[in-house]
Structure formats: structure tokens, C-alpha cells
Write a protein that holds these residues in place. Structure first.
Motif, PDB file in Angstrom:
ATOM      1  N   GLU A  21     -25.355  -2.269   4.140  1.00 43.43           N
ATOM      2  CA  GLU A  21     -26.097  -2.832   5.262  1.00 43.43           C
ATOM      3  C   GLU A  21     -26.612  -1.779   6.233  1.00 43.43           C
ATOM      4  O   GLU A  21     -27.508  -2.066   7.036  1.00 43.43           O
ATOM      5  N   TRP A  65     -27.289  -6.492   2.736  1.00 44.93           N
ATOM      6  CA  TRP A  65     -26.438  -5.989   1.658  1.00 44.93           C
ATOM      7  C   TRP A  65     -27.162  -5.940   0.313  1.00 44.93           C
ATOM      8  O   TRP A  65     -26.751  -5.242  -0.607  1.00 44.93           O
ATOM      9  N   PHE A 109     -26.912 -10.024   8.005  1.00 41.09           N
ATOM     10  CA  PHE A 109     -25.823  -9.048   7.936  1.00 41.09           C
ATOM     11  C   PHE A 109     -24.480  -9.766   7.823  1.00 41.09           C
ATOM     12  O   PHE A 109     -24.205 -10.709   8.568  1.00 41.09           O
TER      13      PHE A 109
END
Length: 269
Positions: free
Chosen positions: A69, A195, A219
Motif C-alpha cells: 500500500e 494493496w 487501504f
């Protein structure tokens, strides 16, 4: 070849996903008891219980999610783009008693940010990429759930481009490129979960995309030891997501579907 890769990836992931391994961990004591190895069964059961408790209290999945991330800037500066690409995976169909309406899941921020960017840049096209995960996709039909949500949120039909056949991230990249006639009109913005962005960027760059700007959303990571509380379902879900994405990155690199694990942009692989 793409279908074979899809079958293998789904099969391997079924056995490697943390929740499956946890079940197998608890199954081992039963096998040991069946062989009358009581002490070994007791020790194994104790270890399995300790692992479950630790996972329930500590969000260990964040250790896997955080590097993914943080690979790309959040809310990057944008010049007016030629288009916005949003990857599917945030949509699903409600059950029959809810009249099968189009809904979003916990990745719904992909849709929200896409609409936000579409309103901010009214001249940009919006390309939705994603189809059903089936072995033999029907070339005559496209998966319409995600595009239907965009339409309900006010996106005009003349701005919408639908790529509804892709089943994997690699297919997202290749089939989306086929829908674009000229990339030189301006930059394209890629919207997907933070991700999932490294593998997405790698696949799109390897497919031949140029002038692509990553715009990560959704996130899931965060601190590991400052968020200690009992939440087995949440922590197991994060561990599943992080494990799957790293396995996917390695598999894509080994099979040539990406050229770098964390490509900075499509001009520097």
C-alpha cells in the motif's frame, strides 16, 4: 493458457490461503489421535490454539499489506487525463429477495473515487474493466454489474467504456488496451485497491500501456501492535488478502505477466 493459469491459481490458492492452513492445523491433532499419539496430538492442538489466539489479537496481515500500500503516492497530482480506468472486484449482485440489484462490497471506494475523478475531469473517459471468473467467458456478453453502478451514480453513457470479459489482472490490462484507440491523447489514471496496485501496474505496463498514473484507494493495512484487540475475522481476512497478493505478485513475475514487482511507472521497469 490464460484459462489454465486461472485454474491453477485458484487451486493453489485454495490450499495456501491462511484460513485453510489454520483448519489443517487443527486437523493434524485428530490424525495423531487416530494413530494413538496422544502427547503429540496435545502439543499440536496447543500450538494451533496459540496461533489462532495470536491471529485474533494481532493484525499480522498488515505486515504484508503495508509494503504494497505504500508503493505509490496517495492522492497524486493529476493533469486532466484522457481517461480513468477502474478495475472490477468491488461489485456483486444482491440476493433474489433484494431483486438482484447491483451492490458494492468492502472495495467500494474504487467506484466512489472513480466518480469523484469523473466529476473533477468531465472530459475524461471512464473505462470499467472486469468480468465474471468463469472458465469459458461468453464473448457476446459483458459483465454489467460494475458499469450499472457507475450509471446509477450519474456517469453518462457516452463517457463509459466497458471491458467486461477479463477474469484476471493480466487480462484486465490486455483487454482494456484493446478498447483504447489512442493512448497519446493524455495520461490514463488507474484506480484500484492500494494493496492490488503493484500487481496491476506491473500487468498494465507489461501489456504495453504508456503514460499510466497509479491512483491507489481502499487501504486495508495499518499498525500491527498498536491495534491489539480481539477480531479474528477481520485479522484473518487481512492476512488472506495480503498473502494472496504477494503470491500473485510472485506468480505473475515467474510467468512473465509482470516485468517488475514494484514498477514505478510504465516508462521505468
Amino acid at each position: 493458457m490464460d484459462t489454465l493459469f486461472l485454474i491453477l491459481s485458484k487451486t493453489v490458492w485454495f490450499f495456501l490461503r491462511p484460513e485453510t492452513l489454520l483448519v489443517l492445523f487443527f486437523t493434524l491433532p485428530l490424525l495423531l489421535l487416530w494413530r494413538e499419539r496422544v502427547e503429540a496430538a496435545t502439543n499440536t492442538l496447543f500450538c494451533a490454539l496459540c496461533a489462532t489466539v495470536a491471529l485474533g489479537f494481532f493484525p499480522l496481515g498488515n505486515l504484508l499489506l503495508n509494503p504494497l500500500e505504500r508503493a505509490y503516492p496517495v492522492n497524486p497530482d493529476l493533469s486532466p487525463p484522457a481517461g480513468i480506468i477502474v478495475l472490477g472486484g468491488m461489485e456483486h449482485v444482491a440476493p433474489p429477495h433484494a431483486k438482484n440489484i447491483a451492490q458494492v462490497n468492502d472495495a467500494g471506494e474504487r467506484i466512489l473515487v472513480t466518480i469523484e475523478l469523473a466529476n473533477r475531469f468531465p472530459d475524461a473517459k471512464v473505462l470499467f474493466s472486469g468480468g465474471r471468473v468463469v472458465l469459458t467467458p461468453d464473448a457476446t456478453n459483458t459483465f454489467s454489474v460494475g458499469p450499472d453502478i457507475l450509471r446509477r451514480l450519474g456517469l453518462r453513457e457516452e463517457r463509459l467504456i466497458v471491458e467486461g470479459h477479463s477474469r484476471t489482472t493480466a487480462e484486465n490490462a490486455v483487454l482494456s488496451l484493446e478498447r483504447i484507440t489512442d493512448q497519446k491523447e493524455g495520461p490514463w489514471v488507474l484506480v484500484t485497491s492500494a494493496w492490488h496496485m503493484p500487481r496491476s501496474m506491473g500487468a498494465f505496463c507489461a501489456a504495453g500501456w504508456q503514460n499510466l498514473i497509479p491512483y491507489p484507494v481502499d487501504f486495508r493495512g495499518g499498525p500491527v501492535f498498536s491495534e491489539v484487540r480481539w477480531s479474528l475475522a477481520r485479522n484473518l481476512d487481512a492476512l488472506n488478502v495480503g498473502t494472496k497478493e504477494w503470491i500473485g505478485l510472485v506468480a505473475y513475475k515467474l510467468t512473465g505477466r509482470i516485468n517488475a514487482y514494484l514498477p514505478r511507472n510504465c516508462g521505468q521497469l
